[in-house]
Design a protein around this motif. Structure first.
Motif, short mmCIF file in Angstrom:
data_model
loop_
_atom_site.label_atom_id
_atom_site.label_comp_id
_atom_site.label_asym_id
_atom_site.label_seq_id
_atom_site.Cartn_x
_atom_site.Cartn_y
_atom_site.Cartn_z
N GLY A 1 50.97 -47.07 34.80
CA GLY A 1 50.49 -46.93 33.43
C GLY A 1 50.87 -45.58 32.86
N ALA A 2 52.06 -45.09 33.21
CA ALA A 2 52.51 -43.77 32.79
C ALA A 2 53.71 -43.91 31.86
N ARG A 3 53.93 -42.90 31.04
CA ARG A 3 55.05 -42.89 30.11
C ARG A 3 55.96 -41.72 30.44
N VAL A 4 57.23 -42.03 30.72
CA VAL A 4 58.22 -41.00 31.04
C VAL A 4 59.49 -41.28 30.25
N GLU A 5 60.39 -40.31 30.25
CA GLU A 5 61.67 -40.46 29.56
C GLU A 5 62.57 -41.42 30.33
N PRO A 6 63.37 -42.23 29.63
CA PRO A 6 64.30 -43.13 30.33
C PRO A 6 65.37 -42.35 31.07
N THR A 7 65.96 -43.01 32.07
CA THR A 7 67.08 -42.42 32.81
C THR A 7 68.25 -43.39 32.81
N PRO A 8 69.48 -42.90 32.85
CA PRO A 8 70.64 -43.80 32.87
C PRO A 8 70.62 -44.73 34.08
N GLU A 9 70.18 -44.21 35.22
CA GLU A 9 70.19 -45.02 36.44
C GLU A 9 69.23 -46.21 36.32
N ALA A 10 68.04 -45.97 35.77
CA ALA A 10 67.07 -47.07 35.63
C ALA A 10 67.52 -48.05 34.56
N ASP A 11 68.11 -47.53 33.47
CA ASP A 11 68.57 -48.41 32.39
C ASP A 11 69.70 -49.32 32.85
N ALA A 12 70.47 -48.89 33.86
CA ALA A 12 71.64 -49.65 34.29
C ALA A 12 71.29 -50.82 35.21
N ILE A 13 70.04 -50.92 35.65
CA ILE A 13 69.65 -51.99 36.58
C ILE A 13 69.63 -53.32 35.85
N ASP A 14 70.22 -54.34 36.45
CA ASP A 14 70.22 -55.69 35.90
C ASP A 14 68.78 -56.17 35.71
N PRO A 15 68.43 -56.70 34.53
CA PRO A 15 67.06 -57.16 34.29
C PRO A 15 66.56 -58.17 35.32
N ASP A 16 67.47 -58.97 35.87
CA ASP A 16 67.07 -59.98 36.85
C ASP A 16 66.57 -59.34 38.15
N TYR A 17 66.98 -58.11 38.42
CA TYR A 17 66.61 -57.45 39.67
C TYR A 17 65.65 -56.28 39.44
N ARG A 18 65.24 -56.09 38.19
CA ARG A 18 64.44 -54.92 37.84
C ARG A 18 63.08 -54.94 38.54
N ARG A 19 62.43 -56.09 38.58
CA ARG A 19 61.10 -56.15 39.17
C ARG A 19 61.16 -55.89 40.68
N VAL A 20 62.13 -56.51 41.37
CA VAL A 20 62.27 -56.29 42.81
C VAL A 20 62.54 -54.84 43.10
N ARG A 21 63.42 -54.21 42.27
CA ARG A 21 63.73 -52.80 42.48
C ARG A 21 62.49 -51.93 42.23
N MET A 22 61.69 -52.31 41.25
CA MET A 22 60.47 -51.56 40.96
C MET A 22 59.55 -51.57 42.17
N HIS A 23 59.37 -52.75 42.79
CA HIS A 23 58.50 -52.84 43.96
C HIS A 23 59.02 -52.00 45.11
N ASP A 24 60.31 -52.00 45.29
CA ASP A 24 60.91 -51.18 46.36
C ASP A 24 60.63 -49.70 46.12
N VAL A 25 60.78 -49.26 44.88
CA VAL A 25 60.56 -47.84 44.55
C VAL A 25 59.12 -47.45 44.79
N VAL A 26 58.17 -48.34 44.45
CA VAL A 26 56.75 -48.04 44.67
C VAL A 26 56.48 -47.85 46.16
N VAL A 27 57.01 -48.75 46.98
CA VAL A 27 56.80 -48.65 48.42
C VAL A 27 57.40 -47.36 48.97
N GLN A 28 58.61 -47.02 48.55
CA GLN A 28 59.24 -45.78 49.01
C GLN A 28 58.41 -44.56 48.61
N PHE A 29 57.88 -44.58 47.39
CA PHE A 29 57.07 -43.46 46.94
C PHE A 29 55.79 -43.33 47.76
#
Length: 588
Positions: A544-572
């Motif tokens: 529930g946070a607001r941050v500036e966009p990044t080129p790397e995150a914007d480049a992720i295919d929308p179809d894989y965005r949710r899976v990538r989000m979950h991976d990033v949360v686990v890594q963090f």
């Protein structure tokens, strides 16, 4: 001729003609939203005694509901018939009140005749005599500002200085009296005017003018569905004619003020647009949480919206639903002031009125008390009686007010200003000793000790699930523990259950706004998981946070965005809390 039972007719759309004032359909010809000045007279009639009678009959169940239904409809029919005789149109029901407009030649005299005839009709009704019902009436001339607003659901709103004068006169009238403006009094025979009082004149008797008949016929041929709440239309099929019942509900009043100032500054067409935007926002908030917008009424320098959770349909957790909808309404950007009051309790609800003009409305002490809370609310504030916030499953942030007295109550009322909803749920104290459940306790403690386990505890409400978990936590003292809960209506918030878990793990305050949470999250990721900074926008969403966009995150295919989000949360989380961690989610 074939004998025997007739086969039931195939269900058709309900007849809505009696529910919609002809003035609303007439104004729709000019488009929506629209504004129209009404040169006529307006009558506000408020019946006293229905609330007390409904409270007494509520203890008698269905028989009591049938008795109060018959009484109310008998009285309403008598009053509406008298208004019809003098060319009056019922434009609003306000619980046990009626708002009637008279247009055309001689509207001042006809409004006064209708008012006094309605007083006589109520007094002559045997049911009203038995129940000791009385009525106050206020009458004033226009022009009145009428607005037809709403992009989907349409609502007829009446406002302006002269509408405010009508309700002022009605409020100043004594029981059983009719108080009219000086302009109307000047149009009447001297014998009708009894005395001057409260900036008006008390009148009785009759002008002797002949009745003119109903102002308008029923609305046939027009599509009337947009003029009624969808929940009301759905419920019509469950009732035969005019009927009511006692229901446990949560009632909300939304007082919208400052209309006169906006009219002076921007003009009526701009105000019509602003009222449409506000109505749309209120309907959107109510739809989100299963609350119904029942109707509107005139108010000093504005309008009142009456909301209900629990009737005509009940989505459950009515107090949670109403408070969440109210908070969303309080956040709406609008040039008007918005004050809200909320109360929970048993009311009489149903389709009431006469065969020619009716509505779905509420009556009862909770309705009156919710309206009284408006007096303690400031602009964009929600004031709820203490019992409302104490009964919610969701824990809300509130400020308790000093006890205060309101009209109709002998004891002071304790109320709260409701600030925001949290992600916590209310749970019972775990101070009692746990008896039994040793087998279940062994499963939990073993899972905590071994790690890498997921345990689901399932049982009916009150069986002791939370107490069992509390007893098991003694085995988890060495673990980092993060807790969250599924709140009623929490599904409307993406990742709502995970936000307190994740914010707790990162030591970000649960109440932090998105910008503050974003700054804190950026700093934490920079310290403990710097390689994840390019993916920070993905990580920010479930926090529930607001941050500036990044080129790397914007480049992720929308179809894989949710899976990538979950991976990033686990890594963090692995970087943030490398040791054993326990997560507890209640009410899953």
């Amino acid at each position: 001729m074939r004998s025997g039972r007739r086969r039931p007719a195939r269900s058709t759309a309900p007849d809505l003609a009696a529910f919609v004032p002809a003035l609303a359909v007439e104004m729709a010809d000019g488009g929506v939203p629209s504004w129209q000045p009404i040169d006529g007279s307006m009558l506000s009639a408020d019946i006293s005694g229905f609330t007390a009678l409904s409270e007494r009959l509520a203890t008698k169940g269905k028989a009591g509901a049938e008795a109060i239904t018959e009484l109310i409809n008998t009285c309403f029919t008598a009053l509406i018939d008298e208004a019809d005789r003098y060319g009056g149109e019922v434009v609003k029901f306000g619980g046990d009140a009626l708002l009637i407009v008279f247009r055309g030649a001689g509207h001042e005299r006809r409004a006064a005749d209708a008012a006094t005839a309605m007083q006589r009709a109520l007094h002559a009704t045997p049911a009203a005599k038995r129940a000791s019902l009385t009525m106050t009436v206020g009458v004033a001339e226009g022009p009145f500002d009428c607005f037809l607003v709403g992009s989907g659901y349409r609502e007829l709103l009446l406002s302006g200085p002269r509408a405010t004068e009508v309700i002022r006169l009605e409020a100043a009238a004594a029981k059983g009296e009719t108080l009219v403006s000086d302009t109307i009094a000047a149009q009447l025979p001297t014998a009708m005017v009894r005395r001057k009082e409260a900036g008006g004149s008390v009148v009785s008797g009759s002008t002797g003018d002949p009745p003119v008949g109903p102002a308008a016929g029923p609305n046939r041929g027009a599509d009337l569905a947009p003029y009624l709440p969808h929940a009301v239309i759905e419920q019509l099929a469950a009732f035969a004619g005019l009927a009511g019942e006692h229901r446990l509900v949560t009632v909300g009043f939304v007082m919208v003020g400052g209309v006169a100032g906006q009219l002076d500054r921007w003009g009526p067409l701009a105000v019509a647009e602003d009222l449409t935007n506000l109505l749309d926002a209120i309907v959107k908030a109510c739809d989100r949480y299963g609350v119904s917008v029942l109707h509107t009424d005139i108010a000093p320098d504005g309008v009142k919206f009456v909301l209900c959770a629990g009737a005509p349909v009940n989505a459950g957790d009515t107090a949670d639903a109403m408070l969440r909808a109210s908070l969303q309404i309080a956040s709406v950007a609008s040039p008007f002031t918005i004050k809200q009051g909320v109360q929970t309790g048993r009311v009489f609800a149903g389709f009431l009125g006469s065969p020619s003009r009716r509505t779905y409305t509420l009556m009862g002490d909770p309705v009156n008390t919710a309206a009284r809370m408006l007096g303690k609310a400031g602009d964009r504030e929600v004031v709820a009686v203490a019992s409302v916030v104490q009964e919610t499953r969701t824990v809300f942030v509130t400020d308790e007010l000093e006890p205060f007295l309101v009209k109709g109550k002998s004891e002071p009322i304790v109320a709260h200003k409701v600030r925001e909803a949290t992600s916590r749920v209310r749970r019972d104290s775990a101070s009692t000793r746990l008896i039994g459940r040793q087998g279940e306790l062994d499963v939990l403690t073993r899972a905590i000790g071994q790690g890498g386990e997921a345990v689901e505890v399932v049982g009916t409400a009150g069986v002791g699930k939370s107490r069992l978990l509390d007893a098991a936590w003694s085995a988890a003292e060495s673990l980092v523990t993060n807790q969250g809960a599924c709140t009623p209506y929490g599904a409307a918030t993406p990742y709502g259950v995970f936000r307190p878990l994740l914010r707790g793990a990162a030591s970000i305050p649960e109440g932090a706004d998105p910008e503050t949470a974003g700054r804190m999250l950026t700093g934490i990721v920079g310290r403990v998981a710097r390689p994840l900074l390019p993916m920070l926008p993905l990580l920010a969403a479930p926090f529930g946070a607001r941050v500036e966009p990044t080129p790397e995150a914007d480049a992720i295919d929308p179809d894989y965005r949710r899976v990538r989000m979950h991976d990033v949360v686990v890594q963090f989380l692995e970087a943030l809390q490398p040791g054993p961690v326990a997560f507890l989610i209640e009410d899953a």
